[in-house]
Design a protein around this motif. Structure first.
Motif, PDB file in Angstrom:
ATOM      1  N   GLN A 124       0.837  -1.210   0.000  1.00  0.00           N
ATOM      2  CA  GLN A 124       0.000   0.000   0.000  1.00  0.00           C
ATOM      3  C   GLN A 124       0.870   1.258   0.000  1.00  0.00           C
ATOM      4  OE1 GLN A 124      -3.212  -0.469  -0.461  1.00  0.00           O
ATOM      5  NE2 GLN A 124      -2.940  -2.690  -0.261  1.00  0.00           N
ATOM      6  N   PRO A 125       1.492   1.566  -1.120  1.00  0.00           N
ATOM      7  CA  PRO A 125       2.435   2.692  -1.166  1.00  0.00           C
ATOM      8  C   PRO A 125       1.788   4.064  -0.971  1.00  0.00           C
ATOM      9  CG  PRO A 125       2.049   1.818  -3.369  1.00  0.00           C
ATOM     10  CD  PRO A 125       1.407   0.859  -2.415  1.00  0.00           C
ATOM     11  N   THR A 126       0.472   4.159  -1.150  1.00  0.00           N
ATOM     12  CA  THR A 126      -0.191   5.466  -1.030  1.00  0.00           C
ATOM     13  C   THR A 126      -0.806   5.687   0.346  1.00  0.00           C
ATOM     14  OG1 THR A 126      -2.319   4.604  -1.837  1.00  0.00           O
ATOM     15  CG2 THR A 126      -0.752   5.402  -3.486  1.00  0.00           C
ATOM     16  N   LEU A 127      -0.643   4.723   1.253  1.00  0.00           N
ATOM     17  CA  LEU A 127      -1.340   4.782   2.541  1.00  0.00           C
ATOM     18  C   LEU A 127      -0.952   6.017   3.346  1.00  0.00           C
ATOM     19  CD1 LEU A 127      -3.159   3.628   4.718  1.00  0.00           C
ATOM     20  CD2 LEU A 127      -1.272   2.129   5.433  1.00  0.00           C
ATOM     21  N   VAL A 128       0.335   6.282   3.487  1.00  0.00           N
ATOM     22  CA  VAL A 128       0.774   7.411   4.313  1.00  0.00           C
ATOM     23  C   VAL A 128       0.226   8.727   3.772  1.00  0.00           C
ATOM     24  CG1 VAL A 128       2.808   8.776   4.942  1.00  0.00           C
ATOM     25  CG2 VAL A 128       2.800   6.312   5.305  1.00  0.00           C
ATOM     26  N   ASP A 129       0.253   8.905   2.472  1.00  0.00           N
ATOM     27  CA  ASP A 129      -0.273  10.149   1.890  1.00  0.00           C
ATOM     28  C   ASP A 129      -1.765  10.312   2.189  1.00  0.00           C
ATOM     29  OD1 ASP A 129       2.137  11.002   0.768  1.00  0.00           O
ATOM     30  OD2 ASP A 129       1.847   9.746  -1.004  1.00  0.00           O
ATOM     31  N   ALA A 130      -2.514   9.213   2.089  1.00  0.00           N
ATOM     32  CA  ALA A 130      -3.954   9.278   2.368  1.00  0.00           C
ATOM     33  C   ALA A 130      -4.201   9.656   3.821  1.00  0.00           C
ATOM     34  CB  ALA A 130      -4.604   7.938   2.044  1.00  0.00           C
ATOM     35  N   LEU A 131      -3.446   9.073   4.728  1.00  0.00           N
ATOM     36  CA  LEU A 131      -3.630   9.368   6.151  1.00  0.00           C
ATOM     37  C   LEU A 131      -3.248  10.811   6.477  1.00  0.00           C
ATOM     38  CD1 LEU A 131      -2.194   6.034   7.595  1.00  0.00           C
ATOM     39  CD2 LEU A 131      -4.597   6.745   7.598  1.00  0.00           C
ATOM     40  N   ILE A 132      -2.177  11.300   5.875  1.00  0.00           N
ATOM     41  CA  ILE A 132      -1.760  12.688   6.120  1.00  0.00           C
ATOM     42  C   ILE A 132      -2.819  13.661   5.605  1.00  0.00           C
ATOM     43  CG2 ILE A 132      -0.072  14.461   5.490  1.00  0.00           C
ATOM     44  CD1 ILE A 132       2.082  12.295   5.685  1.00  0.00           C
ATOM     45  N   ARG A 133      -3.484  13.311   4.509  1.00  0.00           N
ATOM     46  CA  ARG A 133      -4.577  14.169   4.012  1.00  0.00           C
ATOM     47  C   ARG A 133      -5.694  14.248   5.043  1.00  0.00           C
ATOM     48  NH1 ARG A 133      -3.502  11.691  -0.988  1.00  0.00           N
ATOM     49  NH2 ARG A 133      -5.218  10.210  -0.706  1.00  0.00           N
ATOM     50  N   PHE A 134      -6.007  13.119   5.689  1.00  0.00           N
ATOM     51  CA  PHE A 134      -7.041  13.135   6.728  1.00  0.00           C
ATOM     52  C   PHE A 134      -6.608  13.974   7.928  1.00  0.00           C
ATOM     53  CE2 PHE A 134      -8.862   8.814   5.270  1.00  0.00           C
ATOM     54  CZ  PHE A 134      -9.778   9.458   4.456  1.00  0.00           C
ATOM     55  N   VAL A 135      -5.331  13.905   8.263  1.00  0.00           N
ATOM     56  CA  VAL A 135      -4.826  14.703   9.382  1.00  0.00           C
ATOM     57  C   VAL A 135      -4.991  16.184   9.078  1.00  0.00           C
ATOM     58  CG1 VAL A 135      -2.773  15.331  10.704  1.00  0.00           C
ATOM     59  CG2 VAL A 135      -3.188  12.937  10.122  1.00  0.00           C
ATOM     60  N   ASP A 136      -4.776  16.546   7.812  1.00  0.00           N
ATOM     61  CA  ASP A 136      -4.875  17.947   7.400  1.00  0.00           C
ATOM     62  C   ASP A 136      -6.307  18.450   7.403  1.00  0.00           C
ATOM     63  OD1 ASP A 136      -2.541  19.288   7.044  1.00  0.00           O
ATOM     64  OD2 ASP A 136      -2.163  18.532   5.032  1.00  0.00           O
ATOM     65  N   ALA A 137      -7.235  17.630   6.937  1.00  0.00           N
ATOM     66  CA  ALA A 137      -8.612  18.102   6.783  1.00  0.00           C
ATOM     67  C   ALA A 137      -9.584  16.943   6.827  1.00  0.00           C
ATOM     68  CB  ALA A 137      -8.763  18.851   5.456  1.00  0.00           C
ATOM     69  N   SER A 138     -10.265  16.817   7.938  1.00  0.00           N
ATOM     70  CA  SER A 138     -11.307  15.807   8.063  1.00  0.00           C
ATOM     71  C   SER A 138     -12.067  16.086   9.349  1.00  0.00           C
ATOM     72  CB  SER A 138     -10.697  14.401   8.088  1.00  0.00           C
ATOM     73  OG  SER A 138     -11.725  13.431   8.033  1.00  0.00           O
ATOM     74  N   THR A 139     -13.044  15.245   9.669  1.00  0.00           N
ATOM     75  CA  THR A 139     -13.720  15.391  10.955  1.00  0.00           C
ATOM     76  C   THR A 139     -12.743  15.027  12.062  1.00  0.00           C
ATOM     77  OG1 THR A 139     -14.488  13.097  10.892  1.00  0.00           O
ATOM     78  CG2 THR A 139     -15.930  14.772   9.937  1.00  0.00           C
ATOM     79  N   ILE A 140     -13.023  15.498  13.273  1.00  0.00           N
ATOM     80  CA  ILE A 140     -12.087  15.294  14.373  1.00  0.00           C
ATOM     81  C   ILE A 140     -11.854  13.814  14.637  1.00  0.00           C
ATOM     82  CG2 ILE A 140     -11.853  15.519  16.884  1.00  0.00           C
ATOM     83  CD1 ILE A 140     -12.934  18.316  16.649  1.00  0.00           C
ATOM     84  N   LYS A 141     -12.928  13.002  14.612  1.00  0.00           N
ATOM     85  CA  LYS A 141     -12.726  11.590  14.958  1.00  0.00           C
ATOM     86  C   LYS A 141     -11.918  10.861  13.886  1.00  0.00           C
ATOM     87  CE  LYS A 141     -17.109   9.527  13.313  1.00  0.00           C
ATOM     88  NZ  LYS A 141     -18.275   8.724  13.760  1.00  0.00           N
ATOM     89  N   VAL A 142     -12.074  11.269  12.616  1.00  0.00           N
ATOM     90  CA  VAL A 142     -11.254  10.667  11.561  1.00  0.00           C
ATOM     91  C   VAL A 142      -9.816  11.165  11.675  1.00  0.00           C
ATOM     92  CG1 VAL A 142     -10.910  10.442   9.072  1.00  0.00           C
ATOM     93  CG2 VAL A 142     -13.224  10.359  10.022  1.00  0.00           C
ATOM     94  N   GLN A 143      -9.648  12.439  11.980  1.00  0.00           N
ATOM     95  CA  GLN A 143      -8.295  12.974  12.204  1.00  0.00           C
ATOM     96  C   GLN A 143      -7.566  12.172  13.285  1.00  0.00           C
ATOM     97  OE1 GLN A 143      -9.286  17.210  12.929  1.00  0.00           O
ATOM     98  NE2 GLN A 143      -7.618  17.677  11.531  1.00  0.00           N
ATOM     99  N   CYS A 144      -8.254  11.966  14.414  1.00  0.00           N
ATOM    100  CA  CYS A 144      -7.633  11.231  15.534  1.00  0.00           C
ATOM    101  C   CYS A 144      -7.207   9.837  15.105  1.00  0.00           C
ATOM    102  CB  CYS A 144      -8.594  11.149  16.716  1.00  0.00           C
ATOM    103  SG  CYS A 144      -8.781  12.682  17.649  1.00  0.00           S
ATOM    104  N   GLN A 145      -8.092   9.140  14.403  1.00  0.00           N
ATOM    105  CA  GLN A 145      -7.768   7.771  14.010  1.00  0.00           C
ATOM    106  C   GLN A 145      -6.666   7.745  12.954  1.00  0.00           C
ATOM    107  OE1 GLN A 145      -8.471   4.942  15.323  1.00  0.00           O
ATOM    108  NE2 GLN A 145      -9.758   5.924  16.864  1.00  0.00           N
ATOM    109  N   ALA A 146      -6.655   8.735  12.058  1.00  0.00           N
ATOM    110  CA  ALA A 146      -5.583   8.786  11.055  1.00  0.00           C
ATOM    111  C   ALA A 146      -4.235   8.992  11.739  1.00  0.00           C
ATOM    112  CB  ALA A 146      -5.865   9.912  10.061  1.00  0.00           C
ATOM    113  N   ILE A 147      -4.207   9.876  12.739  1.00  0.00           N
ATOM    114  CA  ILE A 147      -2.950  10.121  13.456  1.00  0.00           C
ATOM    115  C   ILE A 147      -2.513   8.870  14.203  1.00  0.00           C
ATOM    116  CG2 ILE A 147      -1.808  11.541  15.197  1.00  0.00           C
ATOM    117  CD1 ILE A 147      -4.005  13.661  14.635  1.00  0.00           C
TER     118      ILE A 147
END
Length: 599
Positions: A256-279
């Protein structure tokens, strides 16, 4: 209950009408009586339990009827009853529902699975449904092309999968493959239920491995690309759990080479609970050095920085926990320090609203200091020691936070650019009272830090003289107490005290030498320890205690322990076995030095 009551009333009217068409089935006496009873019971349904006695018998009569309309009425009734009444039920109550689940009619199956899903919010019911064989018909219903059937069956399995006892049965039942397939459904309701079921199966290593074998990982990563925030949350949480295991992290790294980029996008802009889980997913991935580097290279620090300054504690905790792992890799230190994160970390030391934040940030700072030998003056200039002093001086600071702070100080004191700040900021005065702590680990680290400062006695003799008898009896009180031959004294602590005495005597400070040699008991007791065999009895007690399976004593900070005890200090059992020999050797060095000073 409206629909169920309406269906039963329709059946009742049918059986009372003398103008039946030939193709309409006639109700038998038992069925007619059951319908009439249920019509009456539904009028006072709020005071009736339909899971036992005559009400259950009447519903069961409809369930086992050959008349489709009565079976549908029973399924609908169970579905609606269970929406408002989810009490634990008996096998007798579940049997007719499970029977309806195997009906050839999809709408009957639909009502039965809805009833099971409602009852499966209760833990006792979850276990009983699976023990009675409810999984197999639910799996068959998952394979149905009917979306409503998929929603209900998958939703029921999602609820069942929250019980630990059920997870293994679900994994072995063959449910994981259809659940994985349905997580790609075009209907978001089916997707949510399927992703929720997969998430519930990720809470143990064995089940995570079974999910991997079922091909669920690529599907969970795909769900990160949806616009539905519930699906994003389920997927990030499941991936976070998968990333707990080394094997899971390696699979994600390889596939899954794109996983980190996807998670960092959630950290930048998403709902708080998704942000927390992405982090938290990034934090778990950052247990491996390859991810520690990749997360930083892909902009993870820029995403974390604003969250460290958030007013919402869960975000701060998640960001601090992730940064703690990122700080482990020495190649990340320069990036972290140049990112502007250092002042945030230092300020969070006094974040008294969350012990987790305090523990994570002080550990991150400890990692950064320990990573290399570069000048660490920026840490001190950022207010590191002022903030730690505030925490240690606060009587409300918990033992956990205090322990983390002092453990970090035991690393900071070894840095040539930091220890002078500790001396100037009065840390000797702060640490001496901690040598009397009830926490042996806290004692050990406090004593280690004092000993390290004592190794600089030639440079700080004036400060050591100032703390000789204060606070709390001062340095002399701590040394005198710890060099006594006392069966309750931990040998590591005593060795630290003897080593400190040796450092004071080697300082070249006449005042320090006089304070030590003229003390009524310090040198006297060390001479006893130096006598070969004087500690044989205590050594035997210590060995017996360790052999009985108890901890042989607290372990001092490894960074300092190697300096005092030699390179083999990390060989735990060997170091514990050899501690008395080292103690005697140190004591003999003290006696020899005192003898040379006297002459």
């Amino acid at each position: 209950m409206g629909a169920a009551c309406s269906s039963i009333l329709t059946a009742s009217a049918c059986c009372q009408d003398n103008t039946h068409r030939e193709d309409e089935p006639l109700l038998g006496d038992k069925e007619r009586q059951a319908v009439n009873m249920l019509v009456e019971l539904f009028e006072r349904r709020t005071t009736v339990s339909f899971y036992e006695g005559e009400p259950l018998k009447a519903l069961s009569t409809l369930v086992y009827s050959d008349i489709y309309h009565l079976q549908l009425s029973a399924a609908t009734a169970f579905s609606e009853i269970s929406e408002i009444d989810t009490r634990p039920v008996s096998r007798e109550a579940l049997e007719p529902i499970l029977y309806l689940l195997q009906s050839p009619h999809i709408d009957v199956q639909h009502g039965a699975s809805a009833a099971l899903g409602n009852l499966a919010v209760n833990m006792e019911n979850k276990l009983l449904i699976v023990r009675m064989g409810g999984l197999e018909p639910l799996i068959r219903q998952m394979l149905s092309p009917n979306v409503d059937a998929q929603i209900n069956s998958v939703g029921c399995i999602t609820n069942l999968a929250t019980a630990e006892e059920n997870k293994m049965r679900i994994a072995k039942s063959g449910a994981l493959l259809p659940l994985t397939r349905l997580a790609r459904s075009r209907d978001v309701r089916v997707q949510r239920n399927a992703a929720g079921a997969l998430l519930n199966m990720t809470h143990s290593a064995e089940h995570r491995q079974q999910l991997i074998s079922a091909g669920s990982v690529p599907v969970l990563v795909e769900l990160l690309g949806t616009d539905d925030q519930e699906l994003q949350y389920y997927a990030t949480t499941a991936l976070s759990n998968i990333a707990v295991d080394e094997g899971g992290r390696q699979l994600l790294w390889e596939t899954q080479p794109t996983l980190v980029d996807a998670l960092i996008r959630f950290v930048d802009a998403s709902t708080i609970k998704v942000q927390c889980q992405a982090i938290l997913t990034l934090r778990n991935l950052a247990s491996d050095d390859q991810y520690q580097i990749q997360i930083v290279e892909h902009g993870g620090l820029d995403a974390l920085l604003p969250l460290l300054q958030s007013a919402y504690d869960p975000l701060v905790i998640s960001a601090a926990a992730c940064l703690r792992n990122l700080s482990i890799h020495p190649d990340n230190e320069e990036h972290i320090l140049s990112s502007g994160i250092l002042p945030c970390l230092v300020n969070l030391i006094t974040h008294t609203g969350s012990e987790e934040v305090q523990c994570h940030v002080i550990s991150a700072l400890r990692n950064l200091v320990a990573n290399n030998d570069a000048d660490k003056t920026p840490f001190a200039k950022a207010g590191l020691f002022e903030h730690i002093r505030e925490v240690i001086s606060d009587p409300h600071t918990s033992d956990v936070v205090m322990g983390e702070m002092v453990a970090a100080l035991s690393v900071f004191v070894l840095d040539d650019s930091l220890w002078p700040y500790m001396v100037d900021d009065g840390y000797l005065e702060l640490l001496i009272p901690l040598t009397h702590s009830e926490s042996v680990d806290l004692q050990c680290n406090a004593c280690a830090i004092i000993s390290s400062m004592a190794s600089k006695a030639g440079e700080i003799s004036d400060r050591l003289v100032q703390v000789w008898d204060k606070p709390d009896g001062g340095l002399q009180s701590y040394l005198a107490a710890f060099v006594k031959i006392d069966e309750g004294m931990d040998p590591t602590l005593r060795s630290l005290a003897i080593w400190t005495v040796l450092m004071l005597l080697e300082s070249g400070s006449p005042e320090l030498v006089n304070l030590v040699t003229w003390h009524p008991s310090i040198v006297k007791n060390i001479k006893k320890i130096a006598e070969m065999g004087a500690l044989d009895e205590e050594r035997a007690r210590h060995s017996a205690y360790a052999s009985a399976g108890s901890a042989a004593g607290p372990r001092v900070s490894r960074a300092f322990e190697g300096e005092m005890f030699g390179d083999d200090a990390d060989n735990g059992d060997e170091a514990d076995d050899d501690i008395y020999n080292r103690m005697e050797s140190l004591a003999q060095d003290v006696v020899a030095l005192v003898h040379s000073l006297e002459h």
